[in-house]
Design a protein around this motif. Sequence first.
Motif, PDB file in Angstrom:
ATOM      1  N   ARG A  14       0.946  -1.095  -0.122  1.00 16.23           N
ATOM      2  CA  ARG A  14       0.086  -0.123   0.222  1.00 16.23           C
ATOM      3  C   ARG A  14       0.786   1.434  -0.030  1.00 16.23           C
ATOM      4  N   LYS A  15       0.156   2.438  -0.178  1.00 13.82           N
ATOM      5  CA  LYS A  15       1.012   3.750  -0.125  1.00 13.82           C
ATOM      6  C   LYS A  15       1.821   3.877   1.214  1.00 13.82           C
ATOM      7  N   SER A  25       4.220   2.026  -1.924  1.00 18.93           N
ATOM      8  CA  SER A  25       3.579   1.972  -3.165  1.00 18.93           C
ATOM      9  C   SER A  25       2.819   3.062  -3.731  1.00 18.93           C
ATOM     10  N   VAL A  26       2.751   3.202  -4.667  1.00 15.74           N
ATOM     11  CA  VAL A  26       1.783   4.379  -5.390  1.00 15.74           C
ATOM     12  C   VAL A  26       0.555   4.242  -5.293  1.00 15.74           C
ATOM     13  N   LEU A  27      -0.059   2.972  -4.868  1.00 11.68           N
ATOM     14  CA  LEU A  27      -1.423   2.561  -4.851  1.00 11.68           C
ATOM     15  C   LEU A  27      -1.647   2.595  -3.451  1.00 11.68           C
ATOM     16  N   GLU A  28      -2.975   3.471  -3.183  1.00 16.68           N
ATOM     17  CA  GLU A  28      -3.215   3.768  -1.997  1.00 16.68           C
ATOM     18  C   GLU A  28      -3.588   2.277  -1.133  1.00 16.68           C
ATOM     19  N   HIS A  87      -7.034  -1.681  -6.441  1.00 21.30           N
ATOM     20  CA  HIS A  87      -7.157  -0.659  -7.306  1.00 21.30           C
ATOM     21  C   HIS A  87      -7.285  -1.279  -8.821  1.00 21.30           C
TER      22      HIS A  87
END
Length: 412
Positions: free
Chosen positions: A381-382, A386-389, A395
């Motif tokens: 996760r962020k 990661s760039v993805l929350e 996502h």
Amino acid sequence: DQTLPMEALFADDRSFIERRQQELQNNFDRFPERCPPILKAIQERVEAMQKQPLYAGNPNVQQFIAEMDKFCKAQDTKLQIKADCDDRTKGLSYGLDWQLEGFMRNLQKGIPTDKRFVDDYLKEQAKVRDLLQGFLENFRAKWEHAEESKPIIDKISEGLSLYKAVIDAGMVQVLIDKARDARKADGSVLEYGLKWQLDTFIGKLQSGIPKDDRYVDDYLKNVESQRSLLTQWLEDFKAKFADHPNEAKPTIDEVESALAMYKEKIGGAMLGVNIQKAINARKADGSVLEYGLKYHLDNFVRKIQTGIPKDDRYVDDYLKNVESQRSLLTQWLEDFKAKFADHPNEAKPTIDEVESALAMYKEKIGGAMLGVNIQKAINARKADGSVLEYGLKYHLDNFVRKIQTGIPKDDR
């Protein structure tokens, strides 16, 4: 007596002198104090013959007179020499003959075999030798020019040569025996002498390394300490008797035989002991492994065989744990290889065992780690960088669902 014919007079003089010569010979050794008046009587008769007119021009008589004159001088010298030899004020308690005979008799008996009497014997013989040497120096200075002194000089020299032959040769063995018997109190490195030390050392070697590990260290320290002392003693002994290799050889061989036994019985076994000690060593003993190799190796292999947990919550802890153990085992193995580099055959079973476990790690964990890392990247996760929350799955599912729903009809 001018009335006797010359031949009769000469016969009378000759007879008188020959009788006095015999008396001189009979008394010379046992009653030398009787000799001077006898010699004086001969000298006076010779002097009278020299003045006798009847003897003038007679070659036979003149030759006899010359011989007797020479005889009287020689005997006078011999009497003076004997007086010097018998003089008890010259340092020889009972005169030369008594001192020399006793000296040679003691030398012919040899150095006592009983060590209790050796020192006294040597001191006494050395004392007499010094007295005789001093007497000989003074005697030579006074009488060496006289032919009559030669038998005395030869006799004393013979005694001193015998001393050298008996004592100098025998002293080497005496000194060797003393070196062997010497204790620490006498300046030796060995507490109770060589025999005791060798017997104790050999007895320890023959009993072998204890089977009980609790006693191994003390045993090895003890025999190593004794080996070190014997080695030091042997080096000192070799240096001391370097000029007497034949006499020193039996002792050198005896000690070297014991040291060879150490090398044979302990040297080889010590390698096994040291390998086992390295295997058993804990962190408190200086090892990188907290509880010794067996514990860590068993735990490491068991962890690998269990495999990576299915539950993601435990994967990181699992991987950190096995990686930490792998790192410690790798470090331990490198140290072990360096320590026993000169003994590859003896170290091989332990090296193979550890390398087998590390190979298992590479096979089971190394390959699986790729999948784990991929899954971790997917789940990240962020907050994990990661760039993805909320991670890829969330996502991606949301993204696909949005696309499937399509663009809204309502332009708003």
